[in-house]
Design a protein around this motif. Structure first.
Motif, short mmCIF file in Angstrom:
data_model
loop_
_atom_site.label_atom_id
_atom_site.label_comp_id
_atom_site.label_asym_id
_atom_site.label_seq_id
_atom_site.Cartn_x
_atom_site.Cartn_y
_atom_site.Cartn_z
N UNK A 148 0.86 -1.19 0.00
CA UNK A 148 0.00 0.00 0.00
C UNK A 148 0.89 1.23 0.00
N UNK A 149 0.55 2.19 -0.86
CA UNK A 149 1.34 3.42 -0.93
C UNK A 149 0.47 4.51 -1.55
N UNK A 150 0.99 5.76 -1.53
CA UNK A 150 0.26 6.86 -2.16
C UNK A 150 0.72 7.02 -3.60
N UNK A 151 -0.18 7.59 -4.40
CA UNK A 151 0.13 7.95 -5.79
C UNK A 151 -0.34 9.38 -6.00
N UNK A 176 -3.92 9.67 -4.32
CA UNK A 176 -4.63 8.40 -4.35
C UNK A 176 -3.93 7.42 -3.42
N UNK A 177 -4.69 6.69 -2.65
CA UNK A 177 -4.16 5.57 -1.87
C UNK A 177 -4.39 4.31 -2.69
N UNK A 178 -3.31 3.54 -2.89
CA UNK A 178 -3.33 2.43 -3.84
C UNK A 178 -2.86 1.15 -3.18
N UNK A 179 -3.57 0.06 -3.47
CA UNK A 179 -3.16 -1.29 -3.08
C UNK A 179 -2.77 -2.03 -4.35
N UNK A 193 -8.15 10.61 -2.12
CA UNK A 193 -8.18 11.31 -0.83
C UNK A 193 -8.92 12.63 -1.02
N UNK A 194 -9.97 12.84 -0.22
CA UNK A 194 -10.81 14.02 -0.36
C UNK A 194 -10.44 15.15 0.59
N UNK A 195 -9.35 15.01 1.31
CA UNK A 195 -8.92 16.06 2.21
C UNK A 195 -9.25 15.80 3.66
N UNK A 196 -9.91 14.68 3.93
CA UNK A 196 -10.25 14.34 5.30
C UNK A 196 -10.46 12.84 5.37
N UNK A 197 -10.40 12.31 6.56
CA UNK A 197 -10.62 10.88 6.77
C UNK A 197 -12.11 10.58 6.62
N UNK A 198 -12.40 9.49 5.90
CA UNK A 198 -13.80 9.12 5.67
C UNK A 198 -14.29 8.05 6.65
N UNK A 199 -13.39 7.47 7.43
CA UNK A 199 -13.78 6.43 8.38
C UNK A 199 -14.27 7.01 9.69
N UNK A 200 -14.75 6.15 10.55
CA UNK A 200 -15.25 6.59 11.85
C UNK A 200 -14.64 5.79 12.99
N UNK A 201 -13.45 5.24 12.78
CA UNK A 201 -12.82 4.43 13.82
C UNK A 201 -12.13 5.30 14.86
N UNK A 202 -11.79 6.54 14.50
CA UNK A 202 -11.07 7.40 15.41
C UNK A 202 -9.59 7.07 15.52
N UNK A 203 -9.07 6.22 14.63
CA UNK A 203 -7.67 5.79 14.68
C UNK A 203 -6.79 6.47 13.65
N UNK A 341 3.51 -0.40 -5.88
CA UNK A 341 2.82 0.80 -6.37
C UNK A 341 3.78 1.68 -7.15
N UNK A 342 5.04 1.78 -6.70
CA UNK A 342 6.04 2.56 -7.43
C UNK A 342 6.30 1.96 -8.81
N UNK A 343 6.28 0.63 -8.91
CA UNK A 343 6.45 -0.02 -10.21
C UNK A 343 5.30 0.34 -11.13
N UNK A 344 4.08 0.31 -10.61
CA UNK A 344 2.92 0.69 -11.40
C UNK A 344 3.02 2.14 -11.86
N UNK A 345 3.44 3.04 -10.97
CA UNK A 345 3.59 4.45 -11.33
C UNK A 345 4.62 4.62 -12.44
#
Length: 488
Positions: A148-151, A176-179, A193-203, A341-345
């Motif tokens: 997992x990495x960012x793009x 983009x967060x990519x698997x 990534x929309x600029x904020x966390x979309x989950x609700x786990x608080x982690x 992910x770097x290979x894909x990029x």
């Protein structure tokens, strides 16, 4: 694995006819509403036109020019026959301007929710975005090692989705967060990534990003997930282990849960290759000195196996010499499998179709097209290797794909076509005359710029609806029409 698939068949696993028909419908709707004039009305495009359009876009990723009009330029410097055979420059430009992924009704409904929690910041790309994510997951099952990495998708559009990433080679763009599969580089899933966390786990964002991409109900269990220190945490690794997924990654020493003991700590005099490790329950924490200290955490590695690696080390007399120093299994595996992910990029970057655009959703359309072509190429490569065949390289794959899509779209007489001969083409319609006019009564007239040279101008072609210079030293008006084979 025993079937034979053409490049276009593999590509349509991601860009199916159903996906293209949705884009086609929304583009026709947007074009007739915004790019239709009495002298130059919008002509509805069909599926064949969309095949030609994508064919030319893929071709532009292989043959690079600085602007779209260069591909249809008639001079001796740019004589490129392929784009002219597939479609006219005028039709390509109008399709580029009118390209739209969502319907007007959906846009209006979403706009009415602006300012509320129900507003969808990705509404303009949702039809293609959702289909692409599902297609990537549906058509491939990754190997045991995944990462997992960012793009970053480069853009300078003025929109809140754009991020500034100081440590990245491309600092401004969409994140983009990519698997991905660590061996092949296949993009298995991603989200914007929309600029904020979309989950609700608080982690935190890093924890929720991993949980958003990792789908045990689809992937299964027993995977080895590699990540960098943005994601790694004791809590995440423990929760992944409960899901029967192993994890390995670099980690910050000030991370919550990292052992705080100073016993056997490395100091400034510790030689290169020095190791410090501690096991806490099922987690192994390691500190290893190379050119600098690196800290790792893993749930599936032994601490040390006695392996070594060659490094240049300063001897007691001050001279540098090659020497075997200890290397840890966690370090070797991380270096080998983290770069999926770097290979894909890198593979996408060689022939990417992305062109500059002011519309942020078009940037995502181009990037989704890149993902589709790249994943289709990786499927072709794996299928060929499974049969003991030599696969095409990426350039040849893209060239073949562009030709196949052009045949499906237009089937021109100077390109080989399978099946019965096409019916004779109808007599061409009389050419449309292009008319020049001065712009007046426009509050922004002093800021209008020529399409070609980008200098200020007050002249436009009414038929093309394009701003162009018409001066003794800058005759962009005739340059534009001659380059696009328009009859003036």
């Amino acid at each position: 694995m025993t079937e034979n698939y053409t490049p276009v068949q593999l590509f349509q696993l991601f860009f199916s006819n159903a996906v293209l028909l949705t884009i086609l419908s929304n583009t026709n709707e947007h074009g007739s509403a915004h790019y239709s004039t009495p002298l130059n009305p919008w002509k509805a495009i069909d599926l064949k036109d969309m095949f030609c359009f994508i064919s030319v876009l893929i071709y532009m990723g292989v043959v690079k020019c600085s602007s779209y009009t260069d591909y249809w330029w008639g001079g001796h410097l740019y004589s490129l026959p392929f784009p002219k055979r597939v479609m006219t420059g005028q039709k390509f430009l109008k399709m580029t301007w009118a390209l739209h992924l969502s319907s007007a009704a959906a846009d209006a409904e979403n706009e009415g929710r602006r300012g509320t929690a129900a507003f969808d910041r990705l509404g303009k790309i949702k039809p293609l975005y959702d289909d692409m994510r599902e297609a990537c997951k549906r058509n491939y099952h990754p190997r045991q090692e995944i990462s997992i990495d960012e793009r970053t998708v480069v853009s300078k559009a003025r929109i809140g989705l754009k991020q500034y990433m100081k440590s990245k080679p491309v600092r401004w763009g969409y994140k983009l967060f990519v698997l991905g599969d660590s061996t092949a580089g296949y993009t298995w899933d991603f989200f914007v990534y929309e600029g904020k966390s979309t989950g609700n786990t608080g982690k935190g964002l890093s924890y929720e990003s991993v949980m958003e991409l990792l789908k045990p109900q689809l992937l299964g269990t027993g995977y080895k997930l590699f990540m960098d220190n943005f994601y790694s945490s004791t809590t995440l690794f423990q929760d992944l282990l409960k899901m029967k997924v192993w994890a390995c990654g670099t980690i910050w020493k000030n991370q919550i849960g990292f052992p705080r003991t100073t016993e056997n700590s490395l100091d400034s005099k510790s030689p290169r290759g020095s190791v410090r490790w501690i096991r806490k329950d099922s987690l192994l924490y390691v500190q290893w000195r190379d050119t600098r200290d690196a800290s790792f955490c893993s749930t599936f590695h032994p601490a040390h196996t006695g392996e070594t690696v060659r490094r240049r080390v300063r001897s007691a007399d001050g001279q540098r010499e090659m020497k075997d120093i200890p290397v840890l299994p966690v370090v070797k595996d991380y270096n080998q499998h983290m770069g999926g992910v770097d290979l894909s990029d890198a593979l996408i970057g060689f022939y990417k179709v992305l062109h500059k655009t002011r519309m942020w959703y078009k940037t995502f359309f181009y990037h989704c097209l890149d993902i589709a072509v790249m994943n289709a190429f990786l499927l072709h490569k794996e299928l060929a290797m499974a049969k003991g065949q030599v696969p095409m390289n990426q350039k040849a794959f893209r060239e073949t794909l562009a030709e196949d899509l052009a045949r499906m779209g237009s089937a021109p007489t100077d390109m080989p076509v399978q099946g019965p001969a096409p019916a004779p083409a109808p007599a061409p319609a009389p050419p449309t005359r292009h008319r020049m006019m001065y712009i007046s009564g426009d509050s922004t007239a002093s800021q209008l710029k020529c399409r070609i040279c980008h200098s200020k101008t007050l002249v436009k072609c009414v038929t093309c609806d394009v701003l162009l210079c018409f001066l003794p030293g800058r005759d962009c008006y005739n340059e534009w029409h001659i380059g696009n084979n328009f009859w003036i």
